[in-house]
Structure formats: C-alpha cells, structure tokens
Design an enzyme around this catalytic site. Structure first.
Site, PDB file in Angstrom:
ATOM      1  NE  ARG A 101      -3.638   1.632  -1.743  1.00 29.90           N
ATOM      2  CZ  ARG A 101      -2.423   2.302  -2.112  1.00 29.90           C
ATOM      3  NH1 ARG A 101      -2.057   1.862  -3.111  1.00 29.90           N
ATOM      4  NH2 ARG A 101      -1.952   3.090  -1.419  1.00 29.90           N
TER       5      ARG A 101
ATOM      6  CD  GLN B 140     -10.587   7.064  -2.194  1.00 32.54           C
ATOM      7  OE1 GLN B 140     -11.282   7.707  -1.944  1.00 32.54           O
ATOM      8  NE2 GLN B 140      -9.947   6.636  -3.257  1.00 32.54           N
TER       9      GLN B 140
ATOM     10  CG  ASP C  43      -4.600   4.040   1.553  1.00 34.64           C
ATOM     11  OD1 ASP C  43      -3.754   3.533   2.062  1.00 34.64           O
ATOM     12  OD2 ASP C  43      -4.953   3.809   0.327  1.00 34.64           O
TER      13      ASP C  43
ATOM     14  CB  SER D  34      -3.213   6.889   0.133  1.00 29.20           C
ATOM     15  OG  SER D  34      -3.536   5.966  -0.898  1.00 29.20           O
TER      16      SER D  34
ATOM     17  CE1 TYR E 239      -0.814  -1.145  -4.081  1.00 34.02           C
ATOM     18  CE2 TYR E 239      -2.568  -2.714  -3.919  1.00 34.02           C
ATOM     19  CZ  TYR E 239      -1.831  -1.603  -3.422  1.00 34.02           C
ATOM     20  OH  TYR E 239      -2.198  -1.390  -2.129  1.00 34.02           O
TER      21      TYR E 239
HETATM   22  P1  NAD Z   1       2.879   1.246  -5.426  1.00 32.77           P
HETATM   23  O1  NAD Z   1       3.703   2.078  -4.345  1.00 32.77           O
HETATM   24  O2  NAD Z   1       2.706  -0.164  -5.230  1.00 32.77           O
HETATM   25  O3  NAD Z   1       3.806   1.368  -6.660  1.00 32.77           O
HETATM   26  C1  NAD Z   1       4.162   2.911  -7.113  1.00 32.77           C
HETATM   27  C2  NAD Z   1       4.008   2.576  -8.564  1.00 32.77           C
HETATM   28  O4  NAD Z   1       5.062   2.127  -9.326  1.00 32.77           O
HETATM   29  C3  NAD Z   1       2.835   2.070  -9.261  1.00 32.77           C
HETATM   30  O5  NAD Z   1       2.191   3.215  -9.797  1.00 32.77           O
HETATM   31  C4  NAD Z   1       3.388   1.086 -10.089  1.00 32.77           C
HETATM   32  O6  NAD Z   1       2.455   0.934 -11.222  1.00 32.77           O
HETATM   33  C5  NAD Z   1       4.733   1.315 -10.443  1.00 32.77           C
HETATM   34  N1  NAD Z   1       5.509   0.343 -11.057  1.00 32.77           N
HETATM   35  C6  NAD Z   1       5.812  -0.795 -10.569  1.00 32.77           C
HETATM   36  N2  NAD Z   1       6.479  -1.405 -11.304  1.00 32.77           N
HETATM   37  C7  NAD Z   1       7.051  -0.707 -12.290  1.00 32.77           C
HETATM   38  C8  NAD Z   1       8.082  -0.842 -13.327  1.00 32.77           C
HETATM   39  N3  NAD Z   1       8.676  -1.849 -13.492  1.00 32.77           N
HETATM   40  N4  NAD Z   1       8.256   0.407 -13.974  1.00 32.77           N
HETATM   41  C9  NAD Z   1       7.861   1.423 -13.722  1.00 32.77           C
HETATM   42  N5  NAD Z   1       6.675   1.560 -12.635  1.00 32.77           N
HETATM   43  C10 NAD Z   1       6.614   0.517 -11.977  1.00 32.77           C
HETATM   44  O7  NAD Z   1       1.694   2.147  -5.946  1.00 32.77           O
HETATM   45  P2  NAD Z   1       0.597   3.083  -5.013  1.00 32.77           P
HETATM   46  O8  NAD Z   1       1.132   4.379  -4.761  1.00 32.77           O
HETATM   47  O9  NAD Z   1       0.022   2.232  -3.983  1.00 32.77           O
HETATM   48  O10 NAD Z   1      -0.679   3.176  -5.881  1.00 32.77           O
HETATM   49  C11 NAD Z   1      -1.080   2.323  -6.952  1.00 32.77           C
HETATM   50  C12 NAD Z   1      -2.496   2.635  -7.261  1.00 32.77           C
HETATM   51  O11 NAD Z   1      -3.625   2.639  -6.288  1.00 32.77           O
HETATM   52  C13 NAD Z   1      -2.707   4.149  -7.814  1.00 32.77           C
HETATM   53  O12 NAD Z   1      -3.354   4.002  -9.243  1.00 32.77           O
HETATM   54  C14 NAD Z   1      -3.555   4.883  -6.707  1.00 32.77           C
HETATM   55  O13 NAD Z   1      -4.225   5.836  -7.282  1.00 32.77           O
HETATM   56  C15 NAD Z   1      -4.466   3.884  -6.205  1.00 32.77           C
HETATM   57  N6  NAD Z   1      -5.015   3.864  -5.182  1.00 32.77           N
HETATM   58  C16 NAD Z   1      -6.202   3.633  -4.825  1.00 32.77           C
HETATM   59  C17 NAD Z   1      -6.832   3.872  -3.372  1.00 32.77           C
HETATM   60  C18 NAD Z   1      -8.337   3.644  -3.195  1.00 32.77           C
HETATM   61  O14 NAD Z   1      -9.179   3.615  -4.224  1.00 32.77           O
HETATM   62  N7  NAD Z   1      -8.522   3.543  -2.102  1.00 32.77           N
HETATM   63  C19 NAD Z   1      -5.909   4.459  -2.438  1.00 32.77           C
HETATM   64  C20 NAD Z   1      -4.679   4.572  -2.832  1.00 32.77           C
HETATM   65  C21 NAD Z   1      -4.228   4.311  -3.935  1.00 32.77           C
END
Ligand code: NAD
Length: 381
Positions: A126, A131, A134, A137, A234
């Site tokens: 990430r 991006q 990905d 996403s 994460y």
């Molecule tokens: P994910 O699918 O791993 O998890 C979904 C959400 O569940 C996360 O926000 C996590 O904090 C939350 N979570 C985990 N345990 C929890 C709990 N016990 N109670 C409540 N919530 C809980 O996450 P994701 O959708 O893959 O995204 C993670 C992050 O990565 C985001 O901030 C996203 O913006 C970022 N991201 C960055 C890039 C990049 O820079 N290239 C690309 C995609 C996503």
C-alpha cells in the site's frame, strides 16, 4: 509475449480478469492476448467483444499454449495450466492463507513445483506508486457499496425519512463498524440513500474521515485505540481492556440501530468478533446486519458464510465474494489493476514484462520463482 485470460473455475465467481478495454491496451503494448471462450459472460462481456478488441477467443488448451502470462481473478488450479511456457507468470488473487477451494498454502507450493511464478495481487504494497494496482481497494470499495444495497433489500422498511399524505416514515439508522475502504464506501452509500449514519473503528485517523462524510463517529474514549492511521493503514488485535470497553460501547449503541454493516479485518488473523448473540438479541425485530468479514471468520456471532440467517428476529447477511455480486464493475476495476501493474513493468523494446528482483512491488506480490516459495510473508509461516 502471450497473455492468457482464463474462465474462472471457482463456484459463484462471476468476475473476469480482463475486459475489452484492457485487451486493447495490452495489444497496443505489443502483447498477444488469448481469452478462454465464455470467460466474460458472467460479467456481461461477450466473446465477440473480446475479439473486436483484438483478442483471440479459444478453448482453454489453445489459450494456454505457449502463454507467458496467465491472468485470473482467483488462482487457477496449477494442474489446469498445462501448455504454458516454463516460468510463466500467474497473476491472480491467490489467497495463500485461506483454506477455500481456490487458496491455501498447498496451492502455492504446487505453483512452485510446476515452475510457475505466482503473483498474489492482494499482496500489493500500500504505497502511493501501487495505488492504481491495488485490488483490495478496488474490490472492497464495491463490496462496501453492495453491502448497503444488500441490507436495504433485506430490510422491510425504507432508508430515507418520507413525509407522505398517509403520515411520516422515520429514517433508518445505520451503524458501520470498521472504516477502511469498504466501510467508507458503506457510509457514503447509506448517506446517499437517506439514512442516519454512525460509524466506529479502532484507528484514530478514521474519526475525521467518518465526520467528513457526514456521519457520527462513535469511539471508545476510556481506552486508547490505535494512533493515527495504524501501521501501513492496518489494525492489529486489540487488548482485552479495549475489547471490553468496545463491547460496552457497542451494546449501548446497537439496540437503537436498524442496520449494521461490519467490515473489520486484521491482516493475517481471523476477523475480530464485534457483535455477540446477546447484542443481536438487543436489536429490534426486522433489523438487518451485513457481515462483510464472514469469510474471514466473521465479525458477528451467528453469521454463516453464503447464507442469510435470522436470529432473534434480526437478519444476518453473510454473502460470500461480495465484489462478484457486481461482476461487471468489479471486473472492470480488477482488470485495470492488472493492466496498471503489468504495464508498469513493461520493457517496450523487448515487448515483454520484466519484473526486477529489487522492486518493492515485485517483492510484495511474488510468491514463487524458480521452483521455490520466495515470499517473506510465507516463509515466516
Ligand atoms: P481492512 O480491510 O484491513 O480493515 C477494515 C477496517 O476494519 C480497518 O479500518 C480497520 O482499522 C478496522 N478494524 C479492525 N479491527 C477492528 C475492530 N476491532 N473494531 C473496529 N474496527 C476494526 O482495511 P482496508 O480497507 O484495507 O484499509 C486500511 C487502510 O489502508 C485505510 O486507512 C485505507 O485508507 C488505507 N489504504 C491505503 C492505500 C495506499 O496508500 N495505497 C490503499 C488502500 C488503502
């Protein structure tokens, strides 16, 4: 360089790894593209559309013959890849930690044994440069949207407040748990439908994101959560103290909600349990819970993968492979992710893909090479 696009073999997989748009783009790079007959039908793409875009459409054996790149959505059975060039790349969502029909460590070992170079698209780092490649996403975004529509379809009431001649209908209250990519899209979709939306996460950075979408942030205040974005964006497993504070907060909030969408995941671990059976029982009859984490063990007690079950008068929706329920858009985005990845490593002179060993993206996604499993995340297992 020949690229083979396979018809997916997994049960209920409706997506496809290339679209006429990406076929055209690969062809423009100088690649030859072959598509297995019928590969796009479940995503509303006919064989003739692929042909018009420049692909050859044929039976699987013909498509694989001499291919140097095999593209899939889920990982193809290594035994079904006879005829490809030695060392061919296989790029798909390989699910090496999963136990399903199309994942698991044994399958990765089989790619290695077959001399294939397996590339797990969901291991894409990430980082900003990656991006557009990905797949987590692009697919989670659509899953978050569809989760709200699935909830709306199961719910026996409307989402928006309506003032009619026969009286007023109250707006639905929607609570989103886990505000990553899927959760953010779920919030936005529920707001567009006119619901009153609240959301929670363990990562502090999500508070502002929730509020900027016009939803109410519901956070554990008594115990510190994860500061900022969390490592790599994460979450990690939370302390027992945090979990009990979160359970108390959820108990107080959930009984007043009509719809709950859970999306919480922890990389490499089972999904955290966020809703107990007793909390389900506290909700009003007719309420709906959608558990998007059901295939990773589930956030909700009683959720069953692949089923809509009813507990205490509350429907718990556990559809598998939610992105595949929007197969046309999910395929379009997934196919672009694959194109963006391969074209970033395209050697224009040789008209072929060259994956440098020292590149962070290559190191992230490459699982097997030269007959061995080479990925750090797998060798640590
Ligand atoms: P994910 O699918 O791993 O998890 C979904 C959400 O569940 C996360 O926000 C996590 O904090 C939350 N979570 C985990 N345990 C929890 C709990 N016990 N109670 C409540 N919530 C809980 O996450 P994701 O959708 O893959 O995204 C993670 C992050 O990565 C985001 O901030 C996203 O913006 C970022 N991201 C960055 C890039 C990049 O820079 N290239 C690309 C995609 C996503």
């Amino acid at each position: 360089m020949k690229i083979a696009i396979l018809k997916e073999g997994a049960t209920d997989e409706r997506r496809v790894a290339a679209t006429p748009e990406t076929v055209k783009k690969f062809t423009a790079l100088g690649a030859e593209v072959a598509v297995e007959a019928g590969a796009g039908l479940t995503a509303s793409i006919s064989d003739s559309e692929y042909e018009v875009a420049g692909a050859k459409v044929a039976a699987r054996a013909e498509v694989l013959k001499g291919a140097e790149i095999v593209l899939g959505v889920q990982g193809p059975d290594p035994a079904s890849l006879q005829g490809v060039k030695p060392g061919a790349l296989v790029a798909a969502i390989l699910n090496p930690f999963g136990a399903g029909e199309n994942g698991g460590r044994a399958r990765v070992d089989a790619y290695a044994a077959a001399g294939l170079e397996a590339l797990a698209m969901e291991f894409m780092p990430r980082i900003t440069r990656a991006q557009s490649m990905d797949v987590l996403s692009s697919q989670s975004n659509l899953a978050g949207y569809k989760a709200v529509l699935d909830a709306a379809a199961e719910y026996g009431r409307a989402f928006p407040m309506m003032m009619t001649a026969a009286g007023t209908i109250a707006a639905a209250r929607i609570f989103v748990m886990g505000v990553g990519v899927a959760g953010l899209q779920a919030i936005a979709t529920a707001r567009r439908l006119g619901g009153i939306v609240s959301a929670t996460d363990v990562r502090a950075a999500t508070r502002e994101q929730i509020e900027s979408l016009g939803a109410k942030a519901i956070f554990v205040e008594s115990v510190a959560g994860i500061a900022g974005e969390g490592s790599g964006g994460y979450a990690t497993e939370m302390s027992d103290e945090y979990k009990s504070a979160q359970a108390e907060l959820v108990s107080a909030h959930i009984a007043k909600q009509d719809i709950v969408i859970t999306t919480a995941l922890i990389p490499g671990r089972p999904a955290p349990r966020l809703i107990s059976d007793a909390q389900v029982a506290s909700m009003k009859p007719g309420s709906v819970i959608v558990d998007l984490a059901v295939e990773q063990g589930g956030n909700v007690e009683g959720a069953v993968a692949g089923e809509v079950v009813e507990r205490h008068g509350v429907k718990i929706v556990g559809h598998r492979n939610v992105p595949s329920r929007l197969a046309a858009d999910a395929s379009a985005l997934y196919a672009r992710n694959l194109y963006n990845f391969l074209s970033a490593f395209w050697d224009a002179e040789a008209k072929r893909v060259a994956l440098p060993d020292d590149d962070e993206i290559v190191q992230g996604v490459r699982l097997t090479q030269g007959g061995k499993v080479v990925n750090e995340r797998l060798s640590a297992q």
